[in-house]
Design an enzyme around this catalytic site. Sequence first.
Site, PDB file in Angstrom:
ATOM      1  CG  ASP A 161      -3.003  20.546  26.424  1.00 40.14           C
ATOM      2  OD1 ASP A 161      -3.982  20.576  27.252  1.00 40.14           O
ATOM      3  OD2 ASP A 161      -1.757  19.966  26.950  1.00 40.14           O
ATOM      4  CG  HIS A 189      -2.547  16.522  28.464  1.00 41.05           C
ATOM      5  ND1 HIS A 189      -3.146  17.521  28.195  1.00 41.05           N
ATOM      6  CD2 HIS A 189      -2.742  15.430  28.379  1.00 41.05           C
ATOM      7  CE1 HIS A 189      -3.887  17.572  27.421  1.00 41.05           C
ATOM      8  NE2 HIS A 189      -4.113  15.764  27.608  1.00 41.05           N
TER       9      HIS A 189
END
Length: 329
Positions: A161, A189
């Site tokens: 990410d 996440h």
Amino acid sequence: MGDMKKVKVAVTGAAGQIAYSLLFRIASGELFGLDTKVTLNLIEIEPAMKALEGVAMELDDCAFPLLESMELSSDLKTGFDGINWALLIGSVPRKAGMERRDLLSVNGGIFKPQGEAIARYAASDVRVFVVGNPCNTNALIARKNADGVPEDRFFAMTRLDQNRAMTQLAKKSGVAVDNVSNMAIWGNHSSTQFPDFENARIGGEPAEKVIGDRAWLEGEFISTVQKRGAAIIDARGSSSAASAANAIVDSVRSIFTPTKDGDWVSLAVCSKGEYGVPEGLQFGFPVVSDGNSVRVVEGLSHDDFARQAIAKTTEELTGERSEVVELIS
Ligand code: NAD
Ligand code: LMR
């Protein structure tokens, strides 16, 4: 060659698509360095052992000078015996239309026996890095079942990410990606994660000032990063693999390499209550490493927008934790 170091690494899901990108980078020395010999303990479930043998044949065929040996196994005692690192990838990936949290009932059960086996059989300096989704809560499950292994040895992956967010900021501002720093991913996440543009920097300046478009940062930027995994599944028909393997290399290196002065990296670690996050959640924070252990960067400020975003992802992780109480008590 007398000064060579040695590391023993377990990789679960070793016949899967992420491992197929990762293992060759580990065996070549890219992850642990050219001064370190590697032993790979490759762990799979029984039906995938034949495919795993094929992967091992390919590793053999590379004649990597740093690859000392390989052990292929579906048995956790053999797989985790004496290992210094456990890279827990093995699990089912999501399909189009699913959230990662939907995998908890399928994948959560994998991480309890793995946590127990790591505690029993791994080396005393073991570190555990969880990739299999939902990775934060799977890391929590492994950690809670690994009696005697310090909780700060467990990590879950938010680096993919971070890398995605850095590239989006670089593209928007028309600079090369290495100008982007201080990119923190807060929380899970998942599609509730908060890519913290407020504290990110471009060329050393606040990203918000350089980009000058708060609406884009609050809107398209965040949602692109939050939904990037799903966009890749939609486009490729299967989830990210090479970029995930790349983020594993970046993450693991970032744990044992001192962080560049003034910067930080994103990792999900066991909360000690920093920023009001409930203790014990496996939470994505900005962290720095001294080359041995990592600590959460404290003292960053957040406005109401960021506080609300962090509260939302905290709530999701608290909910995931309550879904797995039977695996962690
Ligand atoms: P894959 O299906 O290609 O491979 C997974 C492998 O794990 C398979 O070979 C399977 O046999 C094996 N496996 C299943 N259960 C196992 C067990 N109990 N022990 C050992 N091995 C087991 O999947 P993939 O694309 O490699 O993805 C693996 C996981 O990583 C998925 O859960 C995916 O969602 C996740 N992922 C996480 C991130 C992240 O940023 N955290 C990024 C990408 C993928
Ligand atoms: C990703 O972020 O690419 C992975 O977590 C895979 C997924 O399910 O999105």
